[in-house]
Design an enzyme around this catalytic site. Structure first.
Site, mmCIF file in Angstrom:
data_model
loop_
_atom_site.group_PDB
_atom_site.id
_atom_site.type_symbol
_atom_site.label_atom_id
_atom_site.label_comp_id
_atom_site.label_asym_id
_atom_site.label_seq_id
_atom_site.Cartn_x
_atom_site.Cartn_y
_atom_site.Cartn_z
ATOM 1 N N ARG A 163 21.240 8.862 -1.234
ATOM 2 C CA ARG A 163 19.914 8.668 -0.620
ATOM 3 C C ARG A 163 18.947 9.775 -1.014
ATOM 4 O O ARG A 163 17.746 9.639 -0.886
ATOM 5 C CB ARG A 163 20.039 8.557 0.907
ATOM 6 N N TYR A 184 -5.014 -4.112 0.341
ATOM 7 C CA TYR A 184 -3.861 -5.015 0.344
ATOM 8 C C TYR A 184 -3.470 -5.322 1.803
ATOM 9 O O TYR A 184 -3.383 -4.408 2.638
ATOM 10 C CB TYR A 184 -2.698 -4.354 -0.391
ATOM 11 N N ASP A 201 -4.380 3.580 -4.162
ATOM 12 C CA ASP A 201 -3.476 2.507 -4.574
ATOM 13 C C ASP A 201 -3.958 2.016 -5.935
ATOM 14 O O ASP A 201 -4.999 1.379 -6.043
ATOM 15 C CB ASP A 201 -3.501 1.387 -3.522
ATOM 16 N N LYS A 232 4.548 -5.049 -9.435
ATOM 17 C CA LYS A 232 3.501 -5.783 -10.154
ATOM 18 C C LYS A 232 3.508 -5.432 -11.642
ATOM 19 O O LYS A 232 4.488 -5.692 -12.308
ATOM 20 C CB LYS A 232 2.157 -5.518 -9.480
HETATM 21 C C1 LIG Z 1 1.782 -5.957 -3.725
HETATM 22 C C2 LIG Z 1 0.938 -4.807 -3.362
HETATM 23 C C3 LIG Z 1 1.389 -3.820 -2.480
HETATM 24 C C4 LIG Z 1 2.738 -3.908 -1.786
HETATM 25 O O1 LIG Z 1 3.784 -3.759 -2.684
HETATM 26 P P1 LIG Z 1 5.242 -4.446 -2.479
HETATM 27 O O2 LIG Z 1 5.955 -4.008 -3.700
HETATM 28 O O3 LIG Z 1 5.031 -5.914 -2.365
HETATM 29 O O4 LIG Z 1 5.817 -3.885 -1.233
HETATM 30 C C5 LIG Z 1 0.551 -2.754 -2.226
HETATM 31 N N1 LIG Z 1 -0.683 -2.660 -2.800
HETATM 32 C C6 LIG Z 1 -1.141 -3.599 -3.629
HETATM 33 C C7 LIG Z 1 -2.499 -3.454 -4.219
HETATM 34 C C8 LIG Z 1 -0.362 -4.705 -3.952
HETATM 35 O O5 LIG Z 1 -0.841 -5.647 -4.770
#
Ligand SMILES: *Cc1c(COP(=O)(O)O)cnc(C)c1O
Length: 394
Positions: free
Chosen positions: A56, A109, A185, A210
């Site tokens: 961990r 998001y 982000d 993504k």
């Molecule tokens: C998908 C997404 C998230 C969350 O990520 P996960 O991998 O689905 O937990 C956060 N910020 C943005 C801009 C996203 O598109």
């Protein structure tokens, strides 16, 4: 690891995605890092205590990805990989002190907004949501004349799914002046298109799920910072809250990262073509894509990004007896190549009407359709969109 910080800084990002995070060039060593499946490490006994301790705390399979991502974002410390983007969001939000003020885009998001809202409802923090494209409105929330200054500014630019573009440099400077940390982000842009640390942000967040992993086959997240104190807090949070990545997912993410530059180059070029064509289509009421000269975020995006990303949104016009939302649903059902599915940033083109999710803010129009442009041939993508839009004519 094969690339030193100096080497990475002298190479273009297109090369770093391929060259970073490889094992040392030893005779017969593998050219790709192996997957290490172990929950613990030899750390006591004759060799003395080790550095890893327990699964961990660290895993050798995380290291190459964490180093590669840091080099791409221009960070001086390794990135931190998490079990998901939202696990990374949770860790980043842990930097807000008790009852501190969090300023967040009203179109962040949806999951990030839900988490922040729930923390606010519990009294853990004060949440102020704001239109991130409206710089004056953000400044007013960061340091209000009659209220407490912010502890953290959360940035997402362009926002998901409204594609609002924040003036990252100006907002970051104002946040720092108010004594706030800035988390950006950067999921939509990837470090190849935008580097928030260079624009002043303290922490960069990715849903690795993504573009970085890029094949719609893993769920992972990451944080990157060059600040040693923040890095130590985040690492501690990851270790104690346990939102760690599985070794196989980490390995897949590095494998996906190898082609990031090619994927971005293709999908951005296709998004530009499709945005331009869709903007002239009779069934499309309006379009959001920062690459269009008519888009309100265009000039700002041009100033702080190396492209405009591969996500675009259309608002469907009502037609016949159908509302815009119904027209969107019918059009999406008629598609044969585009995948009707949530998520974005994969090799395959995905499409969805965002408000089908109940967590999506009501200020997102119900006829808004988000398109994540993949790497297929752009004419094939266009032909499919055209035929699906044509089903609304009858
Ligand atoms: C998908 C997404 C998230 C969350 O990520 P996960 O991998 O689905 O937990 C956060 N910020 C943005 C801009 C996203 O598109």
């Amino acid at each position: 690891m094969s690339l030193s910080e100096e080497q990475a800084a002298s190479l273009s990002a297109e090369t770093v995605v391929v060259a970073a995070g490889r094992p040392p060039r030893d005779r017969d060593a593998p050219v790709n890092p192996p997957i290490v499946l172990s929950s613990t490490y030899f750390g006591t006994g004759p060799l003395g205590p080790g550095d890893r301790g327990y699964g961990r705390y660290s895993n050798p399979t995380w290291d190459p990805f964490e180093q590669a991502l840091a080099q791409l974002e221009g960070a001086t410390l390794p990135g931190l990989l998490y079990a998901s983007g939202l696990a990374a969001v949770s860790s980043a939000l842990s930097l807000v002190p008790a009852q501190g003020v969090l300023v967040m885009p009203s179109h962040s998001y949806a999951g990030s907004l839900v988490m922040a809202t729930e923390l606010a409802e519990k009294g853990a923090l004060e949440l102020r949501t704001v239109d991130i494209a409206d710089t004056d409105a953000v400044l007013a929330q960061l340091a209000p004349a009659d209220g407490r200054p912010a502890s953290m500014l959360w940035l997402e630019s362009p926002t998901n799914p409204m594609l609002g573009v924040a003036d990252i440099r100006a907002l970051t400077a104002a946040a720092h002046a108010a004594g706030a940390l800035v988390v950006t982000d950067n999921t939509f842009s990837t470090p190849l298109v935008q580097q928030p640390l260079g624009l002043g942000s303290d922490v960069v967040l990715h849903s690795v799920t993504k573009y970085l992993a890029g094949h719609s086959d893993v769920v992972l997240g990451a944080l990157v910072t060059s600040d040693a104190e923040l890095h130590a807090s985040l690492l501690h949070h990851r270790t104690i809250h346990g939102g760690i990545a599985g070794p196989f997912e980490a390995w897949l993410a590095l494998r996906g990262l190898r082609t990031l530059a090619l994927r971005i180059e293709r999908s951005q070029a296709s998004a530009a073509v499709l945005a331009e064509r869709l903007s002239r289509h009779a069934r499309v009421g309006s379009i959001r894509y920062p690459g269009l000269a008519t888009d309100p975020g265009h000039e700002r995006a041009k100033a702080q990004m190396k492209g405009f990303g591969s996500v675009l949104c259309i608002e469907m016009a009502p037609v016949g007896g159908l509302s815009g939302a119904d027209a969107a649903d019918r059009m999406i059902r008629a598609l044969q190549l585009w995948l009707p599915a949530t998520s974005l940033g994969g090799v395959e083109s995905l499409i969805e009407r965002r408000r089908r999710h109940t967590a999506e803010p009501a200020s997102v129009p119900d006829n808004l359709v988000r398109l994540s442009v993949g790497i297929e041939n752009v004419e094939d993508l266009w032909v499919d969109l055209q035929q699906a839009l044509a089903t609304l004519d009858g």
